[in-house]
Design a protein around this motif. Structure first.
Motif, short mmCIF file in Angstrom:
data_model
loop_
_atom_site.label_atom_id
_atom_site.label_comp_id
_atom_site.label_asym_id
_atom_site.label_seq_id
_atom_site.Cartn_x
_atom_site.Cartn_y
_atom_site.Cartn_z
N VAL A 99 -40.56 -5.26 7.04
CA VAL A 99 -41.22 -5.57 5.76
C VAL A 99 -40.28 -5.41 4.57
CG1 VAL A 99 -43.51 -4.97 6.63
CG2 VAL A 99 -42.11 -3.20 5.55
N GLY A 100 -38.99 -5.21 4.83
CA GLY A 100 -38.02 -5.13 3.76
C GLY A 100 -37.96 -3.80 3.04
N ALA A 101 -38.41 -2.74 3.67
CA ALA A 101 -38.37 -1.41 3.06
C ALA A 101 -37.19 -0.62 3.61
CB ALA A 101 -39.68 -0.67 3.33
N ASP A 102 -36.89 0.47 2.95
CA ASP A 102 -35.79 1.33 3.37
C ASP A 102 -36.22 2.18 4.56
OD1 ASP A 102 -33.84 3.32 3.68
OD2 ASP A 102 -33.44 3.44 1.52
N PRO A 103 -35.61 1.99 5.74
CA PRO A 103 -36.05 2.76 6.91
C PRO A 103 -35.80 4.26 6.77
CG PRO A 103 -34.09 1.47 7.41
CD PRO A 103 -34.57 1.01 6.08
N GLU A 104 -34.76 4.66 6.04
CA GLU A 104 -34.49 6.09 5.86
C GLU A 104 -35.59 6.75 5.03
OE1 GLU A 104 -30.63 6.90 4.37
OE2 GLU A 104 -29.59 5.87 6.01
N VAL A 105 -36.03 6.05 4.00
CA VAL A 105 -37.13 6.57 3.18
C VAL A 105 -38.39 6.67 4.02
CG1 VAL A 105 -38.67 6.02 1.27
CG2 VAL A 105 -36.21 5.76 0.98
N ASN A 153 -50.58 4.44 10.90
CA ASN A 153 -49.14 4.38 10.62
C ASN A 153 -48.74 3.02 10.07
OD1 ASN A 153 -48.80 6.99 11.51
ND2 ASN A 153 -47.79 6.44 13.44
N GLY A 154 -49.25 1.97 10.70
CA GLY A 154 -48.92 0.62 10.25
C GLY A 154 -49.38 0.37 8.82
N GLU A 155 -50.58 0.81 8.50
CA GLU A 155 -51.09 0.64 7.14
C GLU A 155 -50.28 1.47 6.15
OE1 GLU A 155 -55.24 0.84 6.40
OE2 GLU A 155 -55.80 0.02 8.35
N LEU A 156 -49.90 2.66 6.57
CA LEU A 156 -49.13 3.54 5.69
C LEU A 156 -47.74 2.98 5.44
CD1 LEU A 156 -49.18 6.13 4.08
CD2 LEU A 156 -48.60 7.39 6.16
N VAL A 157 -47.13 2.40 6.46
CA VAL A 157 -45.82 1.76 6.28
C VAL A 157 -45.92 0.67 5.21
CG1 VAL A 157 -44.18 0.16 7.35
CG2 VAL A 157 -44.85 2.24 8.56
N ARG A 158 -46.95 -0.15 5.30
CA ARG A 158 -47.10 -1.23 4.33
C ARG A 158 -47.38 -0.68 2.92
NH1 ARG A 158 -49.38 -3.33 9.03
NH2 ARG A 158 -51.50 -2.66 8.53
N ALA A 159 -48.13 0.42 2.84
CA ALA A 159 -48.42 1.02 1.54
C ALA A 159 -47.16 1.60 0.92
CB ALA A 159 -49.49 2.10 1.68
N VAL A 160 -46.32 2.23 1.73
CA VAL A 160 -45.05 2.77 1.24
C VAL A 160 -44.15 1.61 0.78
CG1 VAL A 160 -42.93 3.97 1.88
CG2 VAL A 160 -45.15 4.87 2.63
N ALA A 161 -44.09 0.56 1.58
CA ALA A 161 -43.24 -0.58 1.26
C ALA A 161 -43.68 -1.27 -0.03
CB ALA A 161 -43.26 -1.58 2.41
N ALA A 162 -44.97 -1.19 -0.35
CA ALA A 162 -45.50 -1.87 -1.54
C ALA A 162 -45.39 -1.05 -2.81
CB ALA A 162 -46.97 -2.24 -1.30
#
Length: 207
Positions: A99-105, A153-162
């Motif tokens: 989703v184009g987010a920072d994996p380390e973050v 987890n999947g929803e949280l990943v998208r929320a962090v990415a957004a």
């Protein structure tokens, strides 16, 4: 004393959120109920809208800790499960890249999520050891519980990415704490889950 300090921080953060969200009417917003402040935020599309889902999804994830604790209690399954934790962290890192987010973050935030989950599990096991009458009488299917964890987890990943702009903002801490207060109220979290929620959100701001 520590709980009192936390309460002061919650109240201070709520006032800060009211100022940030209220604009010209900040004085009135500071005295408004938490639900009113939240509605104002949603109406204006403020950074609060991006941070509240992080708090709410973290609380949803923490709710699974009770089920995991019940599934493991009285078995040889340890609370600390490095293999499972690595699997989760590898998976959220992969999703972050997709989703184009920072994996380390993402990994840093989810490490806190995992540790918060274990805070609840340990406390419940201690409680049940001390008073067996409170121990669960049925053992949930851990595989099924993990399906729910993976969904959250999947929803949280998208929320962090957004939410990078909100998470990097100087006022992130105040808004995130206000969001946690609202979530605590809406989901009627007890003291244990309130403390765990604070642990789960530790790395959200500035990540």
């Amino acid at each position: 004393m520590q709980r009192t300090s936390s309460a002061v921080r919650f109240l201070t953060a709520g006032a800060l959120a009211a100022v940030l969200l209220g604009g010209a009417g900040a004085g009135q917003a500071a005295a408004a109920p938490a639900a009113s402040v939240q509605r104002t935020a949603v109406a204006h599309g403020t950074p609060y809208d991006l941070l509240h889902p992080l708090a709410d999804l973290s609380a949803q994830r923490l709710a699974t800790a009770d089920l995991v604790a019940a599934a493991k209690y009285g078995t040889d399954s340890p609370i600390d499960d490095p293999a499972r934790e690595k699997q989760v962290l590898d998976d959220v890192a992969r999703q972050a890249r997709e989703v184009g987010a920072d994996p380390e973050v993402m990994v840093r935030i989810f490490r806190d999520q995992i540790e918060a989950n274990k805070v609840v599990q340990r406390a419940l096991h201690h409680r049940w050891d001390a008073d067996p009458s409170q121990a669960p009488t049925e053992r949930p299917d851990l595989a099924e519980v993990r399906k729910e964890i993976n969904r959250v987890n999947g929803e949280l990943v998208r929320a962090v990415a957004a939410s990078p702009s909100a998470r990097m903002a100087p006022y992130c801490g105040g808004l995130l704490t206000a969001a946690a207060v609202h979530v605590r109220h809406d989901r009627r979290l007890d003291a244990l889950h309130t403390v765990a929620l604070e642990r789960a959100l530790r790395s959200v701001c500035g990540a």
